[in-house]
Design an enzyme around this catalytic site. Structure first.
Site, PDB file in Angstrom:
ATOM      1  N   LYS A 154      11.772  13.304   4.877  1.00 18.59           N
ATOM      2  CA  LYS A 154      10.648  14.100   4.376  1.00 18.59           C
ATOM      3  C   LYS A 154      11.027  15.586   4.297  1.00 18.59           C
ATOM      4  O   LYS A 154      12.076  15.988   4.837  1.00 18.59           O
ATOM      5  CB  LYS A 154       9.447  13.865   5.295  1.00 18.59           C
ATOM      6  CG  LYS A 154       8.927  12.416   5.267  1.00 18.59           C
ATOM      7  CD  LYS A 154       7.784  12.219   6.272  1.00 18.59           C
ATOM      8  CE  LYS A 154       7.175  10.828   6.151  1.00 18.59           C
ATOM      9  NZ  LYS A 154       6.074  10.631   7.137  1.00 18.59           N
TER      10      LYS A 154
ATOM     11  N   TYR B 104       1.872   6.387  -1.389  1.00 14.24           N
ATOM     12  CA  TYR B 104       0.986   6.234  -0.229  1.00 14.24           C
ATOM     13  C   TYR B 104      -0.389   5.669  -0.610  1.00 14.24           C
ATOM     14  O   TYR B 104      -1.360   5.916   0.097  1.00 14.24           O
ATOM     15  CB  TYR B 104       0.819   7.587   0.477  1.00 14.24           C
ATOM     16  CG  TYR B 104       1.978   7.954   1.391  1.00 14.24           C
ATOM     17  CD1 TYR B 104       2.386   7.113   2.431  1.00 14.24           C
ATOM     18  CD2 TYR B 104       2.667   9.157   1.223  1.00 14.24           C
ATOM     19  CE1 TYR B 104       3.440   7.461   3.278  1.00 14.24           C
ATOM     20  CE2 TYR B 104       3.722   9.505   2.075  1.00 14.24           C
ATOM     21  CZ  TYR B 104       4.092   8.656   3.097  1.00 14.24           C
ATOM     22  OH  TYR B 104       5.124   9.000   3.941  1.00 14.24           O
TER      23      TYR B 104
ATOM     24  N   PHE C 298      -6.328  11.878   6.672  1.00 12.83           N
ATOM     25  CA  PHE C 298      -5.108  12.684   6.598  1.00 12.83           C
ATOM     26  C   PHE C 298      -4.400  12.581   5.246  1.00 12.83           C
ATOM     27  O   PHE C 298      -3.357  13.204   5.035  1.00 12.83           O
ATOM     28  CB  PHE C 298      -4.140  12.283   7.724  1.00 12.83           C
ATOM     29  CG  PHE C 298      -3.754  10.822   7.720  1.00 12.83           C
ATOM     30  CD1 PHE C 298      -2.705  10.359   6.932  1.00 12.83           C
ATOM     31  CD2 PHE C 298      -4.452   9.907   8.501  1.00 12.83           C
ATOM     32  CE1 PHE C 298      -2.348   9.011   6.927  1.00 12.83           C
ATOM     33  CE2 PHE C 298      -4.095   8.546   8.499  1.00 12.83           C
ATOM     34  CZ  PHE C 298      -3.039   8.106   7.701  1.00 12.83           C
TER      35      PHE C 298
ATOM     36  N   ARG D 237      12.598   0.531  10.898  1.00 10.78           N
ATOM     37  CA  ARG D 237      11.425   1.091  11.591  1.00 10.78           C
ATOM     38  C   ARG D 237      11.763   1.415  13.044  1.00 10.78           C
ATOM     39  O   ARG D 237      11.301   2.412  13.592  1.00 10.78           O
ATOM     40  CB  ARG D 237      10.266   0.092  11.542  1.00 10.78           C
ATOM     41  CG  ARG D 237       9.744  -0.209  10.140  1.00 10.78           C
ATOM     42  CD  ARG D 237       8.785   0.816   9.634  1.00 10.78           C
ATOM     43  NE  ARG D 237       7.537   0.856  10.364  1.00 10.78           N
ATOM     44  CZ  ARG D 237       6.482   1.580   9.983  1.00 10.78           C
ATOM     45  NH1 ARG D 237       6.528   2.314   8.881  1.00 10.78           N
ATOM     46  NH2 ARG D 237       5.382   1.590  10.688  1.00 10.78           N
TER      47      ARG D 237
ATOM     48  N   THR E 117       5.190   6.006  14.600  1.00 15.04           N
ATOM     49  CA  THR E 117       4.599   6.971  13.667  1.00 15.04           C
ATOM     50  C   THR E 117       4.302   8.299  14.367  1.00 15.04           C
ATOM     51  O   THR E 117       4.588   9.370  13.829  1.00 15.04           O
ATOM     52  CB  THR E 117       3.302   6.378  13.070  1.00 15.04           C
ATOM     53  OG1 THR E 117       3.633   5.144  12.424  1.00 15.04           O
ATOM     54  CG2 THR E 117       2.665   7.331  12.071  1.00 15.04           C
TER      55      THR E 117
ATOM     56  N   ARG F 165      12.722   9.851  15.348  1.00 14.85           N
ATOM     57  CA  ARG F 165      11.550  10.690  15.632  1.00 14.85           C
ATOM     58  C   ARG F 165      11.519  11.102  17.101  1.00 14.85           C
ATOM     59  O   ARG F 165      11.111  12.210  17.446  1.00 14.85           O
ATOM     60  CB  ARG F 165      10.271   9.952  15.236  1.00 14.85           C
ATOM     61  CG  ARG F 165      10.075   9.859  13.714  1.00 14.85           C
ATOM     62  CD  ARG F 165       8.991   8.856  13.376  1.00 14.85           C
ATOM     63  NE  ARG F 165       8.669   8.809  11.958  1.00 14.85           N
ATOM     64  CZ  ARG F 165       8.021   7.798  11.391  1.00 14.85           C
ATOM     65  NH1 ARG F 165       7.627   6.748  12.119  1.00 14.85           N
ATOM     66  NH2 ARG F 165       7.752   7.813  10.093  1.00 14.85           N
TER      67      ARG F 165
ATOM     68  N   ASN G 162       6.629  14.207  10.893  1.00 13.88           N
ATOM     69  CA  ASN G 162       7.480  13.213  11.572  1.00 13.88           C
ATOM     70  C   ASN G 162       8.778  12.882  10.833  1.00 13.88           C
ATOM     71  O   ASN G 162       9.402  11.862  11.084  1.00 13.88           O
ATOM     72  CB  ASN G 162       6.671  11.966  11.949  1.00 13.88           C
ATOM     73  CG  ASN G 162       6.115  11.231  10.751  1.00 13.88           C
ATOM     74  OD1 ASN G 162       6.330  11.647   9.610  1.00 13.88           O
ATOM     75  ND2 ASN G 162       5.403  10.144  10.992  1.00 13.88           N
TER      76      ASN G 162
ATOM     77  N   HIS H 113      10.426   8.554   6.581  1.00 14.88           N
ATOM     78  CA  HIS H 113       9.599   7.412   6.163  1.00 14.88           C
ATOM     79  C   HIS H 113      10.461   6.157   6.142  1.00 14.88           C
ATOM     80  O   HIS H 113      11.628   6.209   5.757  1.00 14.88           O
ATOM     81  CB  HIS H 113       9.035   7.637   4.750  1.00 14.88           C
ATOM     82  CG  HIS H 113       8.486   6.372   4.151  1.00 14.88           C
ATOM     83  ND1 HIS H 113       7.212   5.927   4.419  1.00 14.88           N
ATOM     84  CD2 HIS H 113       9.063   5.434   3.349  1.00 14.88           C
ATOM     85  CE1 HIS H 113       7.029   4.764   3.798  1.00 14.88           C
ATOM     86  NE2 HIS H 113       8.128   4.452   3.138  1.00 14.88           N
TER      87      HIS H 113
ATOM     88  N   GLU I 240       8.313  -0.061  -2.966  1.00 16.13           N
ATOM     89  CA  GLU I 240       8.745   1.332  -2.847  1.00 16.13           C
ATOM     90  C   GLU I 240      10.103   1.562  -3.524  1.00 16.13           C
ATOM     91  O   GLU I 240      10.294   2.579  -4.200  1.00 16.13           O
ATOM     92  CB  GLU I 240       8.799   1.731  -1.359  1.00 16.13           C
ATOM     93  CG  GLU I 240       7.393   1.804  -0.760  1.00 16.13           C
ATOM     94  CD  GLU I 240       7.372   1.944   0.758  1.00 16.13           C
ATOM     95  OE1 GLU I 240       8.449   2.075   1.383  1.00 16.13           O
ATOM     96  OE2 GLU I 240       6.259   1.933   1.333  1.00 16.13           O
TER      97      GLU I 240
HETATM   98  N1  UDP Z   1       0.015  10.449   9.136  1.00 11.08           N
HETATM   99  C1  UDP Z   1      -0.668  11.562   9.562  1.00 11.08           C
HETATM  100  N2  UDP Z   1      -1.710  11.389  10.448  1.00 11.08           N
HETATM  101  C2  UDP Z   1      -2.063  10.166  10.919  1.00 11.08           C
HETATM  102  C3  UDP Z   1      -1.360   9.036  10.482  1.00 11.08           C
HETATM  103  C4  UDP Z   1      -0.321   9.212   9.583  1.00 11.08           C
HETATM  104  O1  UDP Z   1      -0.364  12.673   9.157  1.00 11.08           O
HETATM  105  O2  UDP Z   1      -3.003  10.085  11.732  1.00 11.08           O
HETATM  106  C5  UDP Z   1       1.141  10.614   8.206  1.00 11.08           C
HETATM  107  C6  UDP Z   1       2.499  10.531   8.892  1.00 11.08           C
HETATM  108  O3  UDP Z   1       3.379  11.454   8.248  1.00 11.08           O
HETATM  109  C7  UDP Z   1       2.919   9.112   8.620  1.00 11.08           C
HETATM  110  C8  UDP Z   1       2.374   8.905   7.210  1.00 11.08           C
HETATM  111  O4  UDP Z   1       1.111   9.577   7.237  1.00 11.08           O
HETATM  112  O5  UDP Z   1       4.325   8.936   8.704  1.00 11.08           O
HETATM  113  C9  UDP Z   1       2.144   7.473   6.793  1.00 11.08           C
HETATM  114  O6  UDP Z   1       1.350   6.815   7.755  1.00 11.08           O
HETATM  115  P1  UDP Z   1       1.721   5.355   8.244  1.00 11.08           P
HETATM  116  O7  UDP Z   1       0.595   4.862   9.086  1.00 11.08           O
HETATM  117  O8  UDP Z   1       2.139   4.530   7.078  1.00 11.08           O
HETATM  118  O9  UDP Z   1       2.964   5.634   9.238  1.00 11.08           O
HETATM  119  P2  UDP Z   1       4.524   5.338   9.058  1.00 11.08           P
HETATM  120  O10 UDP Z   1       4.646   4.046   8.293  1.00 11.08           O
HETATM  121  O11 UDP Z   1       5.125   6.512   8.323  1.00 11.08           O
HETATM  122  O12 UDP Z   1       5.073   5.241  10.453  1.00 11.08           O
HETATM  123 MG    MG Z   2       3.790   3.486   6.519  1.00 12.58          MG
END
Ligand code: UDP
Ligand code: MG
Length: 153
Positions: free
Chosen positions: A13, A53, A61, A89, A95, A106, A116, A119, A130
């Site tokens: 990112k 997304y 958010f 992952r 996350t 992370r 974070n 992705h 994707e």
């Molecule tokens: N995100 C955020 N606030 C939240 C949850 C998610 O800013 O409460 C952002 C964060 O950058 C995250 C992205 O949205 O990586 C996508 O969310 P997801 O739940 O898909 O998490 P990921 O798959 O990236 O772990």
């Molecule tokens: Mg995700």
């Protein structure tokens, strides 16, 4: 049979790029034994990020997330190998970086969910979606990983 051709979409990112973590993040996937099959740096537009997304549209958010992802270039990649999606992952960590174990990307390099740094696709079907969104077919490079016999039985 074990699918050593599973693919996942991984992106560094804008904060990961700005903080000079591109090499460190790529290194984690390389040294684990995954094969890089596509990579490009791109400053994604809002439309692209909203599509990427789209499952999160409606979350509180979401607007901030799209703005963050549009705030600078990202490095988009496709990594291939056995259980690339789920292991990808694990390499990234939780996350919320505060819940990410040390040793994960992370868990080693960031603190807050909204910054974070990386992705990773969360399932094989979302990875396929994707990858198709970010890369043209001809951008997925066919090559033999010389270490494959030393990584897989
Ligand atoms: N995100 C955020 N606030 C939240 C949850 C998610 O800013 O409460 C952002 C964060 O950058 C995250 C992205 O949205 O990586 C996508 O969310 P997801 O739940 O898909 O998490 P990921 O798959 O990236 O772990
Ligand atoms: Mg995700």
């Amino acid at each position: 049979m074990a699918n050593i051709k599973e693919r996942t979409f991984i992106a560094i990112k804008p904060d990961g790029v700005q903080r000079g973590l591109v090499g460190d993040i790529i290194k984690r996937f390389e040294q684990r034994g995954y094969k890089l099959v596509a990579m490009k740096m791109v400053h994604a537009d809002t439309k692209m990020l909203e599509e990427h997304y789209k499952d999160l549209a409606g979350k509180p958010f979401y607007a901030g997330l799209v703005k963050y992802m549009n705030s600078g270039p990202i490095v988009a990649m496709v990594w291939e190998g056995l259980q690339a999606v789920s292991t990808g992952r694990k390499l990234l960590g939780a996350t919320n970086p505060l819940d990410s174990a040390p040793g994960t990307i992370r868990g080693d390099f960031c603190i807050q969910t909204g910054r974070n740094i990386c992705h990773g696709s969360d399932a094989v079907d979302s990875a396929e979606r994707e990858i198709a969104l970010w890369f043209k077919k001809e951008e997925l490079v066919q090559w033999d990983h010389h270490s494959a016999p030393w990584i897989y039985e």
